[in-house]
Scaffold this motif. Structure first.
Motif, PDB file in Angstrom:
ATOM      1  N   LEU A 205       0.932  -1.199   0.024  1.00 42.30           N
ATOM      2  CA  LEU A 205      -0.115  -0.126   0.117  1.00 42.30           C
ATOM      3  C   LEU A 205       0.945   1.190  -0.151  1.00 42.30           C
ATOM      4  O   LEU A 205       0.594   2.143  -0.736  1.00 42.30           O
ATOM      5  N   ALA A 206       1.925   1.213   0.942  1.00 48.87           N
ATOM      6  CA  ALA A 206       2.881   2.208   0.842  1.00 48.87           C
ATOM      7  C   ALA A 206       3.651   2.406  -0.437  1.00 48.87           C
ATOM      8  O   ALA A 206       3.999   3.701  -0.771  1.00 48.87           O
ATOM      9  N   VAL A 207       3.930   1.461  -0.998  1.00 44.59           N
ATOM     10  CA  VAL A 207       4.842   1.766  -2.376  1.00 44.59           C
ATOM     11  C   VAL A 207       4.092   1.789  -3.477  1.00 44.59           C
ATOM     12  O   VAL A 207       4.177   2.749  -4.572  1.00 44.59           O
ATOM     13  N   ALA A 208       2.900   1.051  -3.670  1.00 39.35           N
ATOM     14  CA  ALA A 208       2.157   0.983  -4.990  1.00 39.35           C
ATOM     15  C   ALA A 208       0.631   1.667  -4.648  1.00 39.35           C
ATOM     16  O   ALA A 208      -0.190   1.312  -5.771  1.00 39.35           O
ATOM     17  N   GLN A 209       0.340   2.340  -3.559  1.00 40.30           N
ATOM     18  CA  GLN A 209      -0.963   2.752  -3.457  1.00 40.30           C
ATOM     19  C   GLN A 209      -2.102   1.552  -3.446  1.00 40.30           C
ATOM     20  O   GLN A 209      -1.925   0.490  -3.175  1.00 40.30           O
TER      21      GLN A 209
ATOM     22  N   LYS B 145      -3.475  -0.174  -6.180  1.00 41.17           N
ATOM     23  CA  LYS B 145      -3.112  -1.139  -7.089  1.00 41.17           C
ATOM     24  C   LYS B 145      -2.249  -2.132  -6.355  1.00 41.17           C
ATOM     25  O   LYS B 145      -2.368  -3.405  -6.499  1.00 41.17           O
ATOM     26  N   GLY B 146      -1.185  -1.752  -5.749  1.00 44.50           N
ATOM     27  CA  GLY B 146      -0.288  -2.462  -4.994  1.00 44.50           C
ATOM     28  C   GLY B 146      -1.113  -3.362  -3.833  1.00 44.50           C
ATOM     29  O   GLY B 146      -0.642  -4.340  -3.643  1.00 44.50           O
ATOM     30  N   LEU B 147      -1.870  -2.725  -3.096  1.00 47.92           N
ATOM     31  CA  LEU B 147      -2.567  -3.247  -2.044  1.00 47.92           C
ATOM     32  C   LEU B 147      -3.451  -4.687  -2.891  1.00 47.92           C
ATOM     33  O   LEU B 147      -3.541  -5.543  -2.295  1.00 47.92           O
ATOM     34  N   LEU B 148      -4.284  -4.092  -3.754  1.00 45.43           N
ATOM     35  CA  LEU B 148      -4.916  -5.374  -4.455  1.00 45.43           C
ATOM     36  C   LEU B 148      -4.367  -6.371  -4.874  1.00 45.43           C
ATOM     37  O   LEU B 148      -4.372  -7.633  -4.817  1.00 45.43           O
ATOM     38  N   GLY B 149      -3.133  -6.166  -5.490  1.00 49.36           N
ATOM     39  CA  GLY B 149      -2.136  -7.262  -6.055  1.00 49.36           C
ATOM     40  C   GLY B 149      -1.663  -8.020  -4.677  1.00 49.36           C
ATOM     41  O   GLY B 149      -1.593  -9.316  -5.058  1.00 49.36           O
ATOM     42  N   ALA B 150      -1.443  -7.481  -3.784  1.00 51.10           N
ATOM     43  CA  ALA B 150      -1.028  -8.213  -2.422  1.00 51.10           C
ATOM     44  C   ALA B 150      -2.009  -9.143  -1.915  1.00 51.10           C
ATOM     45  O   ALA B 150      -1.990 -10.262  -1.525  1.00 51.10           O
ATOM     46  N   LEU B 151      -3.435  -8.462  -1.939  1.00 54.17           N
ATOM     47  CA  LEU B 151      -4.375  -9.213  -1.658  1.00 54.17           C
ATOM     48  C   LEU B 151      -4.780 -10.526  -2.475  1.00 54.17           C
ATOM     49  O   LEU B 151      -4.946 -11.519  -1.914  1.00 54.17           O
ATOM     50  N   LEU B 152      -4.670 -10.197  -3.922  1.00 53.98           N
ATOM     51  CA  LEU B 152      -4.792 -11.309  -4.655  1.00 53.98           C
ATOM     52  C   LEU B 152      -3.726 -12.497  -4.599  1.00 53.98           C
ATOM     53  O   LEU B 152      -4.032 -13.580  -4.666  1.00 53.98           O
ATOM     54  N   ALA B 153      -2.544 -12.126  -4.213  1.00 52.33           N
ATOM     55  CA  ALA B 153      -1.439 -13.011  -4.083  1.00 52.33           C
ATOM     56  C   ALA B 153      -1.604 -13.773  -2.722  1.00 52.33           C
ATOM     57  O   ALA B 153      -1.648 -15.062  -2.914  1.00 52.33           O
ATOM     58  N   THR B 154      -2.356 -13.201  -1.743  1.00 55.73           N
ATOM     59  CA  THR B 154      -2.716 -13.875  -0.458  1.00 55.73           C
ATOM     60  C   THR B 154      -3.600 -14.964  -0.832  1.00 55.73           C
ATOM     61  O   THR B 154      -3.553 -16.069  -0.406  1.00 55.73           O
TER      62      THR B 154
ATOM     63  N   PHE C  40      -4.443  -4.302 -11.221  1.00 60.54           N
ATOM     64  CA  PHE C  40      -3.414  -4.616  -9.960  1.00 60.54           C
ATOM     65  C   PHE C  40      -2.078  -4.201 -10.336  1.00 60.54           C
ATOM     66  O   PHE C  40      -1.844  -4.210 -11.729  1.00 60.54           O
ATOM     67  N   ASP C  41      -1.155  -4.103  -9.600  1.00 60.25           N
ATOM     68  CA  ASP C  41       0.137  -3.987  -9.836  1.00 60.25           C
ATOM     69  C   ASP C  41       0.780  -5.068  -9.915  1.00 60.25           C
ATOM     70  O   ASP C  41       0.745  -5.967  -8.967  1.00 60.25           O
ATOM     71  N   HIS C  42       1.485  -5.607 -10.898  1.00 63.33           N
ATOM     72  CA  HIS C  42       1.777  -6.942 -11.316  1.00 63.33           C
ATOM     73  C   HIS C  42       3.176  -7.151 -10.518  1.00 63.33           C
ATOM     74  O   HIS C  42       3.418  -8.381 -10.290  1.00 63.33           O
ATOM     75  N   LYS C  43       4.076  -6.178 -10.338  1.00 67.99           N
ATOM     76  CA  LYS C  43       5.172  -6.487  -9.729  1.00 67.99           C
ATOM     77  C   LYS C  43       4.858  -6.689  -8.262  1.00 67.99           C
ATOM     78  O   LYS C  43       5.528  -7.857  -7.790  1.00 67.99           O
ATOM     79  N   VAL C  44       4.049  -6.159  -7.507  1.00 64.38           N
ATOM     80  CA  VAL C  44       3.656  -6.413  -6.297  1.00 64.38           C
ATOM     81  C   VAL C  44       3.015  -7.623  -6.250  1.00 64.38           C
ATOM     82  O   VAL C  44       3.351  -8.524  -5.040  1.00 64.38           O
ATOM     83  N   PHE C  45       2.300  -8.164  -7.146  1.00 61.68           N
ATOM     84  CA  PHE C  45       1.480  -9.320  -7.017  1.00 61.68           C
ATOM     85  C   PHE C  45       2.641 -10.691  -7.130  1.00 61.68           C
ATOM     86  O   PHE C  45       2.497 -11.529  -6.305  1.00 61.68           O
ATOM     87  N   GLY C  46       3.598 -10.411  -8.108  1.00 60.83           N
ATOM     88  CA  GLY C  46       4.668 -11.482  -8.149  1.00 60.83           C
ATOM     89  C   GLY C  46       5.626 -11.639  -7.065  1.00 60.83           C
ATOM     90  O   GLY C  46       5.740 -12.780  -6.544  1.00 60.83           O
ATOM     91  N   LEU C  47       5.990 -10.421  -6.440  1.00 58.45           N
ATOM     92  CA  LEU C  47       6.846 -10.357  -5.385  1.00 58.45           C
ATOM     93  C   LEU C  47       6.180 -10.936  -4.150  1.00 58.45           C
ATOM     94  O   LEU C  47       6.603 -11.937  -3.255  1.00 58.45           O
TER      95      LEU C  47
END
Length: 117
Positions: free
Chosen positions: A5-9, A11-20, A73-80
């Motif tokens: 959320l801090a890095v990619a706002q 879209k980043g939070l959504l990417g991290a949630l989807l990865a989880t 969503f942010d692909h980089k955040v999702f992948g990491l």
């Protein structure tokens, strides 16, 4: 998720949630399947575990290839996040197997086959 959320706002939070969600669903379903099989047919546990793990990695690879085209969503955040969560999941699996008390000898001393030693 806070870092995402801090890095990619948003879209980043959504990417991290989807990865989880992906890691919990895929690897949780695999763990449930292995637990059931381990109780019913322990001799087949290792080959099936390798098959389940290989299938999970292939499905995650296909999911990453499909996710490239999505833009919400942010692909980089999702992948990491996916990579980090898989490593954490596998670390806890290894820890669980190392801590498990698996008997390799019958605890009561009686053989199952009916033959006497």
């Amino acid at each position: 998720m806070a870092i995402a959320l801090a890095v990619a706002q948003g879209k980043g939070l959504l990417g991290a949630l989807l990865a989880t969600v992906v890691v919990i669903l895929f690897f949780g379903a695999g763990q449930i399947a292995l637990d059931r099989l381990g109780r019913n047919n322990p001799q087949m546990l290792m080959p099936v575990a390798m098959l389940v793990y290989t299938t999970q990695i292939l499905v995650v690879g296909v999911l990453l290839a499909v996710a490239k085209r999505l833009t919400f969503f942010d692909h980089k955040v999702f992948g990491l996040s996916l990579l980090g969560l898989v490593i954490v999941w596998m670390g806890f699996q290894v820890r669980g197997w190392l801590k498990a008390k698996t008997f390799y000898v019958e605890p009561d001393g009686k053989p199952k086959s009916g033959r006497q030693p």
